[in-house]
Design an enzyme around this catalytic site. Structure first.
Site, mmCIF file in Angstrom:
data_model
loop_
_atom_site.group_PDB
_atom_site.id
_atom_site.type_symbol
_atom_site.label_atom_id
_atom_site.label_comp_id
_atom_site.label_asym_id
_atom_site.label_seq_id
_atom_site.Cartn_x
_atom_site.Cartn_y
_atom_site.Cartn_z
ATOM 1 N N HIS A 239 0.824 -1.207 0.000
ATOM 2 C CA HIS A 239 0.000 0.000 0.000
ATOM 3 C C HIS A 239 0.861 1.260 0.000
ATOM 4 C CE1 HIS A 239 -3.761 -2.281 1.582
ATOM 5 N NE2 HIS A 239 -3.674 -2.284 0.274
ATOM 6 N N HIS A 322 -10.117 -4.195 4.193
ATOM 7 C CA HIS A 322 -8.683 -4.301 3.952
ATOM 8 C C HIS A 322 -8.397 -5.647 3.285
ATOM 9 C CE1 HIS A 322 -4.363 -4.609 4.667
ATOM 10 N NE2 HIS A 322 -4.368 -3.296 4.842
ATOM 11 N N GLU A 324 -6.022 -7.688 3.539
ATOM 12 C CA GLU A 324 -5.565 -8.755 4.439
ATOM 13 C C GLU A 324 -6.758 -9.396 5.144
ATOM 14 O OE1 GLU A 324 -2.353 -7.759 7.133
ATOM 15 O OE2 GLU A 324 -2.875 -9.447 8.417
ATOM 16 N N SER A 421 -2.421 0.423 6.360
ATOM 17 C CA SER A 421 -2.929 0.207 7.718
ATOM 18 C C SER A 421 -1.867 0.512 8.762
ATOM 19 C CB SER A 421 -3.395 -1.248 7.861
ATOM 20 O OG SER A 421 -3.707 -1.539 9.186
ATOM 21 N N ASN A 422 -0.652 -0.013 8.568
ATOM 22 C CA ASN A 422 0.361 0.184 9.619
ATOM 23 C C ASN A 422 0.749 1.652 9.749
ATOM 24 O OD1 ASN A 422 3.404 0.551 8.624
ATOM 25 N ND2 ASN A 422 2.305 -0.602 7.067
#
Ligand code: SF4
Length: 506
Positions: A239, A322, A324, A421-422
């Site tokens: 991403h 998401h 994942e 996300s992270n």
């Protein structure tokens, strides 16, 4: 250095008037009419007002050299030199910050080299200067800007172009058009002046690429090298908009679904993982699939299968939509249930409360997950946990490093894309510590106002953001004053994942 000290130089009285019209009274007081040409500019630069000014900006109208520049466009110089090379070129490292601010104000902006000449350039001379790659030409900036380390800026509005040079009937209208833009430069120039000052840049360590991202990018690069372009990639490989653009330029084609890939072509699955349904769809199209799923995501997929095979319902703590989450829950869609936050955890139901376990998206914040698991454990005393943390080492390390940096920072910049996300969790971590924190894709998203009165800037990059973006932002901060770069490293990482056999070189 504080606001009130930067000086704005304009060669023409009419330019000074136009710039002052957009400024607050204190800033307008610092606009100097310095005169046209080399001699007047040199005299002004040696005057007490400029020689001792902590920062100088040269502002006015100019002639375009670049073919795509139009009257009214802004040129923000990242380098200024005089046409004869008699003075060393001045660098303006803060140019990307100024450019971003002008763009945000709706102006058409170009960043590049500005050349100063002792006379009006026309015809062949103009063409020769254009061939050097310089964007615009004026008659003052090279001699006005300080040759030392003081912050400086040169901002010019295009009045004439090669196609519409000076001394034509339309010149007056074009000059008026350019002058009308000058007041619109004022808010950004004032923000630049307020942001000036020496500061510390605290870099979080570790930051930027993790082993899973490195591996995923390597896989696409190797596939391109070994099989030739195009190589199709389902979803963004990681991403980050810069990574995606770079791979696109080398021949990768990003698609949403395997149905968008021509039959028999090479398709890479992104680092976030895919469900068995996607693998089957790829097989149905006889795609040559290469799996770039991070091994730490694969571990969670394996757990979903194992836990549901023993009869559990798996509560997956993650974010809806998401990739994942979709890939992991897609392993056992009938036996998994999504919980996004503590509110969900308080209401979620499972068929058999004695047969329930939980798993976690790899890039969540440990603090956030702890609270959610507490709620789940209270409601489901038989809840079983994964054998080891699902939140991966890279997420954990970057959050620890961010905390170390944010503790001493006045503002925190997290470099990463909006769908990372992270990276978003890093912003939230800093904000939970009460620090102003901003997610930026690159220097183009950074706002000058964030640095007013700021002594220490904390900087990190999410696991999918290239480290060059950190260098770019630190470099641009140097345009606001001296920067003392310090690294706060909480650990060193040595994780490395092997490549899949499809691209492994023997
Ligand atoms: Fe793998 Fe963690 Fe990197 Fe995601 S953030 S790619 S799970 S190492």
């Amino acid at each position: 250095m504080s606001d009130g000290q930067a000086v704005f130089c304009t060669p023409l009285r009419v330019e000074a008037r136009a710039l002052r019209a957009g400024m607050s009274a204190p800033a307008a007081d610092r606009v100097r009419h310095t005169g046209v040409g080399r001699a007047r500019s040199l005299r002004a630069a040696q005057s007490a007002g400029l020689a001792h000014a902590p920062a100088v900006a040269a502002v006015g109208i100019a002639g375009a050299l670049g073919a795509d520049l139009q009257p009214g466009d802004i040129v923000v110089a990242d380098a200024v030199h005089d046409v004869d090379g008699a003075t060393s070129p001045q660098r303006c490292p803060g140019a990307p910050l100024l450019a971003a601010s002008f763009r945000a104000a709706g102006l058409r902006v170009h960043v590049g080299t500005l050349v100063s000449t002792g006379h009006v350039v026309t015809g062949a001379e103009r063409a020769r200067l254009a061939a050097t790659g310089a964007l615009a030409v004026d008659m003052e900036s090279a001699w006005l800007l300080p040759a030392d380390q003081r912050p400086s800026a040169a901002v010019r509005v295009v009045a004439d172009t090669a196609g519409e040079p000076l001394l034509r009937p339309a010149t007056l209208a074009r000059v008026r058009q350019a002058l009308a833009v000058l007041p619109r430069l004022a808010p950004t120039l004032e923000a630049w002046a307020r942001a000036l000052g020496p500061r510390t840049a605290l870099l979080a360590g570790p930051r930027s690429f993790c082993a899973g991202v490195d591996r995923a990018i390597d896989i696409v690069e190797l596939a391109l090298r070994q099989r030739g372009a195009p190589v199709y990639v389902r979803k963004q490989i990681v991403h980050n908009v810069h990574v995606v653009r770079d791979l696109e330029a080398r021949g990768a084609i990003f698609v949403d679904e395997v149905d968008d890939v021509p039959e028999g072509a090479t398709a890479v699955f992104s680092a976030h993982g895919v469900s068995p349904a996607v693998r089957e769809a790829a097989a149905d199209r006889q795609l040559q699939a290469i799996d770039a799923t991070c091994p730490l995501v694969t571990k969670v997929h394996t757990e979903v299968r194992r836990f549901t095979d023993r009869g559990d319902t798996v509560i997956f703590i993650g974010h809806a939509g998401h990739e994942e989450t979709e890939g992991t829950m897609g392993e056992r869609p009938g036996n998994t249930v999504l919980v996004e936050d503590a509110t969900d955890a308080a209401t979620v139901t499972v068929p058999d409360p004695s047969q329930v376990s939980y798993l976690v998206q790899t890039t969540l914040s440990a603090d956030e997950v702890e609270g959610i698991v507490d709620v789940l454990q209270t409601r489901f005393p038989a809840l079983r946990a994964p054998a080891s943390d699902d939140i991966c080492y890279a997420t954990t390390n970057r959050q620890h490093a961010l905390r170390a940096v944010a503790a001493d920072a006045d503002v925190v910049l997290v470099i990463g894309s909006g769908n990372s996300s992270n990276s978003k969790r890093l912003v939230e971590t800093a904000q939970r510590m009460g620090k102003p924190a901003h997610l930026v894709d690159d220097v183009g998203d950074v706002e000058l106002d964030w640095f007013t009165g700021v002594d220490t800037v904390g900087i990190t990059a999410g696991a999918s953001a290239p480290t060059t973006l950190v260098d770019e932002i630190v470099g641009s901060l140097r345009g606001l004053g001296p920067v003392d770069v310090q690294e706060r490293s909480v650990t060193t990482e040595s994780v490395h994942f092997t490549l899949p056999k499809e691209v492994r070189q023997t």
